[in-house]
Design an enzyme around this catalytic site. Structure first.
Site, mmCIF file in Angstrom:
data_model
loop_
_atom_site.group_PDB
_atom_site.id
_atom_site.type_symbol
_atom_site.label_atom_id
_atom_site.label_comp_id
_atom_site.label_asym_id
_atom_site.label_seq_id
_atom_site.Cartn_x
_atom_site.Cartn_y
_atom_site.Cartn_z
ATOM 1 N N ASP A 82 0.629 -1.225 -0.174
ATOM 2 C CA ASP A 82 0.103 0.086 -0.012
ATOM 3 C C ASP A 82 0.687 1.270 -0.040
ATOM 4 O OD1 ASP A 82 0.914 -0.843 2.592
ATOM 5 O OD2 ASP A 82 -1.185 -0.542 3.482
ATOM 6 N N TRP A 131 17.289 -4.305 5.719
ATOM 7 C CA TRP A 131 15.902 -4.353 6.233
ATOM 8 C C TRP A 131 15.675 -3.513 7.276
ATOM 9 C CZ3 TRP A 131 11.260 -6.537 5.641
ATOM 10 C CH2 TRP A 131 11.222 -7.675 4.625
ATOM 11 N N HIS A 177 1.049 -7.570 10.383
ATOM 12 C CA HIS A 177 2.613 -7.883 10.667
ATOM 13 C C HIS A 177 2.556 -9.148 11.124
ATOM 14 C CE1 HIS A 177 6.818 -7.241 11.904
ATOM 15 N NE2 HIS A 177 6.787 -6.246 10.696
ATOM 16 N N GLU A 217 10.447 -16.160 1.276
ATOM 17 C CA GLU A 217 11.073 -15.009 1.121
ATOM 18 C C GLU A 217 12.442 -14.816 2.092
ATOM 19 O OE1 GLU A 217 10.856 -9.922 0.706
ATOM 20 O OE2 GLU A 217 9.445 -11.054 1.930
ATOM 21 N N HIS A 239 6.478 -14.327 -3.234
ATOM 22 C CA HIS A 239 7.915 -14.250 -3.206
ATOM 23 C C HIS A 239 8.359 -15.929 -3.513
ATOM 24 C CE1 HIS A 239 8.730 -10.190 -2.308
ATOM 25 N NE2 HIS A 239 8.274 -10.282 -1.519
#
Length: 508
Positions: free
Chosen positions: A110, A200, A289, A355, A380
């Protein structure tokens, strides 16, 4: 023999295998070699496509372009995208791909849809925009009618309007803000991001920096419309959006519910499709999450079931987001994720899985668990080649892998995209769709950059226009659209494809 193979290569393949097993030849025969080559070509993504005369002409042009591309001093797929981006922009193949109707983008998040320059120039210049600097060298933003309350681990809030008024030239400030909203760097990316942990950390900090800008209600609407515009301009006709569905806030600090957020996505989509009738629309995959605990996950699944009930045609399903290596594995959440089935409610899943390059860990089992939990697609799937059972099962169940080449390279799963696992998947026509994940974070936009990396990097010389055609069609066939909607979408895409092929071949 060769003609027969082109017509029915599966029969010829069986014949070749029988000859080999029975020792029917001992001296290599050029016909047999050609038969094997043709059989492999038939097996790759798009290998079974029957090309029109116009497509064959365009394919010949593409082949010549590829030969020239591979002869370049720096071959873009072998170079980090941050270094390769300017090289790609000069590529005739890339310019062709920008014009190509690409179907749908099925894996996009998003708040990384829109070029960061738009955020800086359009959003941070709006009234009431405050900024503070964090202890870890990032920034945070908020829109407020009055000075906001202090934020922990952040400097005092500064009204950007006032700050810029004191400057003769705000370019340095804008550049500094831009740096905090994206991973892209003009420096050597291997030096700036030496490990997965480092890249990350910057990735997650960039999302937190963007958050306060895009969750402000007026910006939220404009941002999404701008995101759809950028994908539309890149000849993407459909989008499936992974969305956290935040509680969007107003200038007075009041917030809206997640149902309001989802309805706003729906309203903006309707406005966009009214203005662009050849755009097929958007469906939202609600996300949470993966770092939350089991209780929070159960609540999120319950809420997702309610939202799916309220928005049956707009909400596609549910997924978990965040760094897979550091989050909890799917199996940890199995009770929460089993709630829809237990209640007899349909809530499709679109799990991020694989991933990772941490083979043999609990996280590495996410691919198998995603399939056990009946995921509709695999996000992924980078580790899929290490899981032959999952690979075979995903093929048999028609569960496509959402491959995001640039994301996997930038986040340090693969250095040279010619070595990406998807190259092997495409060589055997495994169900694959190409998407762009978080293009704004990577200095990309739309879908063309990732299509370039897949077509030139994964496929090498042997992939052809049939590969491109198949990938575009896959993005519709493996979407969450109902069968009737898919057929309508494929019809529209086919007309645009024919126009694209005719226009390109005629112009050449």
């Amino acid at each position: 023999m060769t003609v027969q193979l082109q017509q029915r290569p599966h029969v010829a393949g069986v014949w070749l295998l029988l000859c080999y097993l029975t020792g029917a030849w001992s001296i290599p025969d050029p016909r047999h070699r050609e038969a094997l080559i043709q059989l492999e070509a038939f097996m790759q993504t798009g290998g079974q496509m029957v090309l029109t005369e116009a497509e064959q002409q365009l394919d010949a042009l593409l082949f010549k372009m590829k030969q020239e591309e591979t002869a370049r001093a720096e071959f873009p797929p072998a170079v980090h995208f941050f270094k390769a981006r300017d090289l790609i922009r000069t590529s005739p193949i890339f310019k062709l791909l920008q014009k190509m109707p690409k179907g749908g983008a099925l894996h996009v998040h998003d708040f990384s849809m829109v070029d960061v320059d738009w955020l800086v120039q359009n959003v941070t210049y709006r009234p009431h925009c405050y900024m503070c600097g964090t202890d870890n060298q990032s920034v945070r933003f908020i829109f407020s009618a009055q000075t906001p309350r202090p934020l922990s681990h952040c400097s005092p809030w500064v009204l950007l309007e006032n700050l810029r008024a004191k400057m003769v030239n705000s370019t340095d400030l804008d550049d500094s803000i831009t740096h905090n909203l994206t991973l892209f760097t003009s420096r050597d990316p291997e030096v700036v991001y030496p490990t997965q942990d480092v890249v990350w950390e910057k990735f997650e900090q960039a999302f937190l920096a963007v958050w306060g800008l895009v969750t402000y209600a007026p910006v939220f609407r404009d941002y999404f419309y701008q995101g759809l515009t950028q994908f539309y301009v890149d000849n993407v006709m459909y989008l499936e959006l992974r969305a956290l569905l935040p509680e969007v806030y107003e200038l007075d600090g009041s917030t809206h519910s997640r149902a309001w957020t989802l309805k706003t996505y729906q309203d903006v989509t309707r406005q966009f499709t009214t203005n662009h009738p050849d755009f097929l629309g958007v469906r939202v995959i609600a996300t949470i999450h993966r770092g939350v605990n089991a209780s929070v996950m159960a609540g999120a699944v319950e809420e997702a079931m309610e939202l799916k009930k309220s928005f049956p045609d707009f909400m596609a399903g549910f997924d978990l987001v965040g760094r897979e290596d550091r989050g909890r594995p799917l199996w940890y959440f199995r009770d929460a994720l089993s709630l829809p089935a237990e209640k007899g409610i349909t809530l499709p899943y679109f799990f991020h899985a694989g991933e990772t390059d941490l083979e043999g860990t609990d996280v590495d089992q996410n691919l198998l668990d995603a399939l056990l939990l009946n995921t509709s697609r695999i996000g992924h799937g980078f580790a899929l080649l290490h899981h032959p059972v999952a690979k075979d099962l995903s093929r048999k169940k028609g569960v496509a892998v959402e491959v995001c080449p640039i994301s996997n390279q930038v986040l340090k799963l693969v250095k040279d995209l010619r070595n990406h696992p998807a190259a092997a998947l495409m060589s055997e026509s495994h169900p694959v769709v190409i998407s762009s994940d978080d293009p704004a974070m990577f200095g990309a936009s739309g879908l063309s950059y990732d299509f370039y990396e897949a077509f030139v990097g994964f496929g090498g010389i042997k992939s052809h226009i049939g590969s491109l055609k198949q990938l575009a069609m896959n993005s519709i066939r493996y979407s969450s659209l109902e069968s009737e909607q898919q057929e309508k979408a494929l019809g529209l895409w086919q007309r645009r494809w024919q126009k694209f092929v005719s226009k390109w071949t005629f112009s050449k």
